[in-house]
Design an enzyme around this catalytic site. Structure first.
Site, PDB file in Angstrom:
ATOM      1  N   SER A  88      43.801  45.430  34.938  1.00  0.00           N
ATOM      2  CA  SER A  88      43.362  46.789  35.220  1.00  0.00           C
ATOM      3  C   SER A  88      43.992  47.258  36.527  1.00  0.00           C
ATOM      4  O   SER A  88      44.261  46.450  37.413  1.00  0.00           O
ATOM      5  CB  SER A  88      41.824  46.822  35.330  1.00  0.00           C
ATOM      6  OG  SER A  88      41.370  48.148  35.503  1.00  0.00           O
ATOM      7  N   ASP A  89      44.205  48.563  36.628  1.00  0.00           N
ATOM      8  CA  ASP A  89      44.740  49.113  37.866  1.00  0.00           C
ATOM      9  C   ASP A  89      44.143  50.495  38.098  1.00  0.00           C
ATOM     10  O   ASP A  89      43.962  51.266  37.157  1.00  0.00           O
ATOM     11  CB  ASP A  89      46.265  49.214  37.824  1.00  0.00           C
ATOM     12  CG  ASP A  89      46.816  49.433  39.217  1.00  0.00           C
ATOM     13  OD1 ASP A  89      46.857  48.459  39.985  1.00  0.00           O
ATOM     14  OD2 ASP A  89      47.162  50.578  39.562  1.00  0.00           O
ATOM     15  N   THR A  90      43.842  50.773  39.350  1.00  0.00           N
ATOM     16  CA  THR A  90      43.243  52.053  39.731  1.00  0.00           C
ATOM     17  C   THR A  90      44.128  52.729  40.762  1.00  0.00           C
ATOM     18  O   THR A  90      44.526  52.108  41.742  1.00  0.00           O
ATOM     19  CB  THR A  90      41.832  51.828  40.330  1.00  0.00           C
ATOM     20  OG1 THR A  90      41.024  51.167  39.348  1.00  0.00           O
ATOM     21  CG2 THR A  90      41.173  53.140  40.708  1.00  0.00           C
TER      22      THR A  90
END
Length: 195
Positions: free
Chosen positions: A74-76
């Site tokens: 996941s990446d934000t």
């Protein structure tokens, strides 16, 4: 199938644990998958977030090195007026980011990806976040806590930075770092959770 979280983030670990609600056998391992997080010229913010999530999932699968695993990456990222705000390089960078966010609405884009080595699935969630106006004193006091230094956009909504958030339109868990509804859907699609 073994679920592996390709992240060392305690926030993502806590959120992923919530995804298994109602499934007593739900468990996962976590490992840190380091990748090059550089933005490519001409790459949209959306494509950037999705690419990083997929690369983290693939890097995690390679690191895990055992068959029968599903790895989640996941990446934000934080986007203000078309500019991507990553993690601050230093306190001056954090100060500039927080000053820019003050009183404005920005987007938080979180991508989540799962791979079993044969199939890779991903989702992107965009949430609008409205900041209240910040004084110089607010910004300096917040930076002094150290919280902004490892967060995209120099704030954590689930921590002290939450007191600057006037409103959100979208997924709170995505702003923290893992969109729960979309993550459950992906794990169901890859047959790791029952739908």
């Amino acid at each position: 199938m073994q679920l592996v979280l390709a992240s060392s983030s305690p926030r993502r670990r806590e959120l992923l644990a919530q995804v298994g609600l109602g499934d007593p056998g739900f468990a996962f391992e976590a490992l840190s998958a380091d990748i090059d997080e550089s933005h490519r010229a001409g790459e949209s913010a959306e494509a950037f977030a999705v690419r990083l999530a997929i690369e983290k999932a693939h890097a995690g699968l390679a690191l895990w090195g055992q068959a029968g695993a599903v790895v989640l990456g996941s990446d934000t990222i934080v986007v203000l007026d078309g500019e991507i705000l990553g993690k601050p390089k230093d306190e001056q960078d954090a100060r500039q980011m927080l000053s820019a966010l003050s009183g404005k609405c920005h987007s938080v884009m979180t991508a989540v990806a799962v791979t079993d080595g044969e199939r890779t699935l991903s989702r992107l969630v965009e949430t609008k976040v409205q900041f209240c106006g910040l004084t110089e004193q607010d910004i300096l006091a917040y930076i002094a806590t150290g919280e902004p230094m490892d967060k995209a956009g120099a704030y954590g909504i689930q921590g002290l930075g939450g007191c600057f958030v006037e409103a959100i339109d979208g997924s709170y868990s995505a702003v923290v770092g893992l969109p729960l509804v979309e993550t459950r859907a992906l794990l169901a699609e890859i047959k790791l959770l029952s739908a």
